[in-house]
Design a protein around this motif. Structure first.
Motif, PDB file in Angstrom:
ATOM      1  N   ARG A 303      -3.250  13.397   0.124  1.00  0.00           N
ATOM      2  CA  ARG A 303      -4.229  12.331   0.041  1.00  0.00           C
ATOM      3  C   ARG A 303      -3.487  10.996   0.039  1.00  0.00           C
ATOM      4  O   ARG A 303      -2.984  10.554  -0.995  1.00  0.00           O
ATOM      5  N   LEU A 304      -3.433  10.399   1.189  1.00  0.00           N
ATOM      6  CA  LEU A 304      -2.692   9.152   1.366  1.00  0.00           C
ATOM      7  C   LEU A 304      -3.629   7.977   1.153  1.00  0.00           C
ATOM      8  O   LEU A 304      -4.733   7.933   1.688  1.00  0.00           O
ATOM      9  N   SER A 343      -0.573   6.839  -3.996  1.00  0.00           N
ATOM     10  CA  SER A 343      -1.164   5.506  -4.139  1.00  0.00           C
ATOM     11  C   SER A 343      -0.254   4.499  -3.451  1.00  0.00           C
ATOM     12  O   SER A 343       0.961   4.482  -3.682  1.00  0.00           O
ATOM     13  N   LEU A 344      -0.834   3.673  -2.608  1.00  0.00           N
ATOM     14  CA  LEU A 344      -0.062   2.708  -1.828  1.00  0.00           C
ATOM     15  C   LEU A 344      -0.110   1.332  -2.466  1.00  0.00           C
ATOM     16  O   LEU A 344      -1.151   0.899  -2.965  1.00  0.00           O
ATOM     17  N   ARG A 345       1.028   0.638  -2.402  1.00  0.00           N
ATOM     18  CA  ARG A 345       1.085  -0.728  -2.923  1.00  0.00           C
ATOM     19  C   ARG A 345       0.418  -1.687  -1.930  1.00  0.00           C
ATOM     20  O   ARG A 345       0.424  -1.450  -0.716  1.00  0.00           O
ATOM     21  N   GLU A 346      -0.164  -2.727  -2.441  1.00  0.00           N
ATOM     22  CA  GLU A 346      -0.736  -3.768  -1.588  1.00  0.00           C
ATOM     23  C   GLU A 346       0.342  -4.295  -0.645  1.00  0.00           C
ATOM     24  O   GLU A 346       1.434  -4.678  -1.073  1.00  0.00           O
ATOM     25  N   GLY A 347       0.050  -4.291   0.647  1.00  0.00           N
ATOM     26  CA  GLY A 347       1.018  -4.761   1.633  1.00  0.00           C
ATOM     27  C   GLY A 347       1.902  -3.674   2.213  1.00  0.00           C
ATOM     28  O   GLY A 347       2.793  -3.971   3.024  1.00  0.00           O
ATOM     29  N   ALA A 348       1.679  -2.420   1.831  1.00  0.00           N
ATOM     30  CA  ALA A 348       2.469  -1.317   2.390  1.00  0.00           C
ATOM     31  C   ALA A 348       2.282  -1.244   3.899  1.00  0.00           C
ATOM     32  O   ALA A 348       1.174  -1.372   4.413  1.00  0.00           O
ATOM     33  N   GLU A 349       3.388  -1.053   4.616  1.00  0.00           N
ATOM     34  CA  GLU A 349       3.360  -1.026   6.074  1.00  0.00           C
ATOM     35  C   GLU A 349       3.477   0.402   6.597  1.00  0.00           C
ATOM     36  O   GLU A 349       3.577   1.355   5.827  1.00  0.00           O
ATOM     37  N   ASP A 352       6.270   2.531   5.295  1.00  0.00           N
ATOM     38  CA  ASP A 352       6.052   3.014   3.932  1.00  0.00           C
ATOM     39  C   ASP A 352       5.150   4.241   3.927  1.00  0.00           C
ATOM     40  O   ASP A 352       5.380   5.187   3.167  1.00  0.00           O
ATOM     41  N   LEU A 353       4.128   4.231   4.772  1.00  0.00           N
ATOM     42  CA  LEU A 353       3.229   5.385   4.848  1.00  0.00           C
ATOM     43  C   LEU A 353       3.959   6.615   5.373  1.00  0.00           C
ATOM     44  O   LEU A 353       3.760   7.728   4.883  1.00  0.00           O
ATOM     45  N   ILE A 354       4.817   6.415   6.375  1.00  0.00           N
ATOM     46  CA  ILE A 354       5.582   7.537   6.921  1.00  0.00           C
ATOM     47  C   ILE A 354       6.541   8.085   5.864  1.00  0.00           C
ATOM     48  O   ILE A 354       6.659   9.306   5.689  1.00  0.00           O
ATOM     49  N   GLU A 355       7.201   7.198   5.134  1.00  0.00           N
ATOM     50  CA  GLU A 355       8.112   7.635   4.085  1.00  0.00           C
ATOM     51  C   GLU A 355       7.363   8.412   3.006  1.00  0.00           C
ATOM     52  O   GLU A 355       7.841   9.450   2.525  1.00  0.00           O
ATOM     53  N   ALA A 356       6.191   7.941   2.627  1.00  0.00           N
ATOM     54  CA  ALA A 356       5.405   8.623   1.594  1.00  0.00           C
ATOM     55  C   ALA A 356       4.999  10.017   2.044  1.00  0.00           C
ATOM     56  O   ALA A 356       5.058  10.979   1.265  1.00  0.00           O
ATOM     57  N   CYS A 357       4.595  10.151   3.295  1.00  0.00           N
ATOM     58  CA  CYS A 357       4.182  11.468   3.800  1.00  0.00           C
ATOM     59  C   CYS A 357       5.366  12.412   3.941  1.00  0.00           C
ATOM     60  O   CYS A 357       5.234  13.627   3.719  1.00  0.00           O
ATOM     61  N   ILE A 358       6.533  11.889   4.290  1.00  0.00           N
ATOM     62  CA  ILE A 358       7.736  12.726   4.331  1.00  0.00           C
ATOM     63  C   ILE A 358       8.069  13.221   2.927  1.00  0.00           C
ATOM     64  O   ILE A 358       8.437  14.387   2.730  1.00  0.00           O
ATOM     65  N   HIS A 359       7.902  12.343   1.946  1.00  0.00           N
ATOM     66  CA  HIS A 359       8.114  12.730   0.549  1.00  0.00           C
ATOM     67  C   HIS A 359       7.153  13.863   0.169  1.00  0.00           C
ATOM     68  O   HIS A 359       7.550  14.848  -0.460  1.00  0.00           O
ATOM     69  N   ARG A 436      -5.540   0.290  -2.412  1.00  0.00           N
ATOM     70  CA  ARG A 436      -4.235  -0.353  -2.534  1.00  0.00           C
ATOM     71  C   ARG A 436      -4.083  -0.879  -3.959  1.00  0.00           C
ATOM     72  O   ARG A 436      -5.055  -1.344  -4.556  1.00  0.00           O
ATOM     73  N   ALA A 437      -2.887  -0.782  -4.502  1.00  0.00           N
ATOM     74  CA  ALA A 437      -2.667  -1.116  -5.914  1.00  0.00           C
ATOM     75  C   ALA A 437      -1.494  -2.064  -6.059  1.00  0.00           C
ATOM     76  O   ALA A 437      -0.700  -2.264  -5.135  1.00  0.00           O
ATOM     77  N   GLN A 438      -1.403  -2.657  -7.242  1.00  0.00           N
ATOM     78  CA  GLN A 438      -0.264  -3.475  -7.614  1.00  0.00           C
ATOM     79  C   GLN A 438       0.298  -2.935  -8.914  1.00  0.00           C
ATOM     80  O   GLN A 438      -0.449  -2.626  -9.843  1.00  0.00           O
TER      81      GLN A 438
END
Length: 447
Positions: A303-304, A343-349, A352-359, A436-438
């Motif tokens: 769940r991205l 959970s993605l940070r505000e401004g994630a590019e 960052d999404l690719i790195e999170a999914c690889i994780h 998006r979170a801070q």
């Protein structure tokens, strides 16, 4: 005047096949043009190309354009024939040719059919619209299978007069879903094929091709209609033959597409190959293996772009998630439900999404795969898998912290090799939700 006796001034080309060379005589008085190539003179093929193929073909489209369009043409022709069989059955069902039928009854049936289809279109677009881009191939195949089911229902509907209206209404809902899924995925594939910001031209020429195919289908239907009018057996034989052709052509068309952006399925295949073979395969190697039908094997749900409350449930978990974490995402695992929430940070590019999914994919392998055959960091993966198996905490926070270090080590290399292999990383189809979170790392005060 021979070309070798003159000075070459310049050359030009029109697309890939038409070339011109400009010469000047030695006395400087004459400019001479020499034109070469298959298209140096106009022919029927030239006209056909200009009418039905995008300007600049093949340079202006992706390399998979011709193979995809060829099979797409075959499936459109087959669908046109089966659609004619269904239309004939529907007209018979509403009373065409029956002296006892009324215009009012036929009109009500048609209105109900169209009305339920409209409602189905709205509901499907609301529930699945955001996922159509991510899995365009899978939804394209789904739409074509559902279309064949809807056509079958329309053909058999006249055999069940009491349930005729109900059957055609359900068929109308199915066809409305086909319209949404097919149209949306066609747009996604057109965007992939258009390589010179020429999406409108590619789409328009695709429409011209489909119109030509449908015209051919109508001509064939004129021959077939009198033959099947009173022969239900021949109707089902033709439906079966053309449906099999339709499904096969669609399968080949979808398989011909080589997407160079990452969705969840392609990323999983890419990461698995990297771990097991030590290299990132190119898109042309991954795409033929991408699943285009429903998957039934056990797999981790990612769940991205999830809300923070699906990642964290206490201040302890917040500290564990942010400890030594300078990334633009927070990752939480629930071993019992097989869910990784990010959970993605505000401004994630996109990176960052690719790195999170690889994780997240690392946890897929730790939880459900044999890591002993990995060529990349085999010892680390084996140690992490043992830690996961022996963990008493279903949220696996110790493993999450350890895998952050592994991602820091592997991701730069994986990203570099992915770009070199031809993968586009500036955009993706990973299906992130909008949350998006801070947050601040542990030990830092919020600004």
């Amino acid at each position: 005047m021979a070309e070798e006796e003159a000075d070459l001034l310049c050359t030009e080309r029109y697309s890939a096949h038409r070339n011109r060379r400009y010469f000047q005589l030695h006395d400087g008085q004459l400019l001479q043009r020499s034109e070469r190539g298959m298209e140096a003179t106009q022919s029927v093929a030239d006209v056909f190309t200009s009418v039905f193929l995008p300007q600049g073909y093949p340079d202006s489209v992706s390399g998979d354009y011709l193979s995809y369009q060829t099979w797409d043409t075959v499936q459109a022709f087959a669908s046109s024939i089966t659609g004619t069989l269904a239309t004939q059955a529907i007209l018979k069902g509403v009373g065409v040719g029956d002296n006892t039928a009324t215009v009012t009854a036929a009109s009500i049936t048609w209105i109900l059919k169209d009305g339920t289809g409209m409602v189905g279109r709205i509901l499907f677009a609301w529930s699945k619209g955001s996922t159509l881009d991510c899995d365009a191939k899978k939804w394209r195949m789904f739409a074509d299978v559902l279309n064949d089911v809807a056509i079958f229902m329309e053909i058999v509907a006249p055999a069940f007069p009491p349930a005729f209206t109900l059957i055609v209404c359900v068929s109308g809902v199915f066809k409305s879903i086909v319209g949404v899924a097919g149209g949306a995925t066609r747009a996604a594939l057109t965007m992939h094929q258009a390589r010179r910001n020429n999406m409108a031209d590619v789409s328009a020429k695709d429409g011209s091709q489909e119109t030509l195919v449908n015209l051919a289908g109508l001509l064939v239907s004129l021959i077939l209609t009198p033959l099947v009018a009173a022969n239900i057996t021949l109707t089902f034989v033709l439906y079966t033959l053309f449906t099999l052709l339709h499904l096969y052509a669609n399968f080949r068309a979808v398989r011909a597409v080589v997407m160079d952006t990452l969705n969840q399925s392609r990323l999983r295949l890419m990461v698995t190959d990297f771990f097991r073979r030590g290299r990132v395969p190119p898109p042309r190697s991954i795409n033929p293996r991408e699943p285009i039908l429903a998957e039934f094997q056990r797999r981790l749900t990612i769940r991205l772009g999830a809300s923070l409350n699906s990642v964290l449930s206490s201040t302890y978990e917040y500290r564990r998630a942010t400890e030594n974490n300078r990334k633009n995402y927070l990752l939480g695992v629930n071993q019992n439900t097989d869910v990784v929430s990010i959970s993605l940070r505000e401004g994630a590019e996109s990176i960052d999404l690719i790195e999170a999914c690889i994780h997240a994919e690392i946890f897929h392998h730790l939880l459900h795969q044999d890591v002993s055959s990995f060529m990349v960091e085999r010892a680390t993966f084996i140690d992490l898998q043992e830690k996961v198996k022996s963990a008493r905490d279903e949220r696996l926070w110790d493993a999450v912290a350890a895998t952050h270090l592994l991602v820091d080590q592997l991701f730069p290399r994986l990203l570099t090799e992915a770009r070199a292999a031809g993968w586009v990383t500036e955009r993706n189809h990973l299906g992130a939700d909008e949350w998006r979170a801070q947050w601040s790392p542990q030990g830092k005060k919020s600004q």
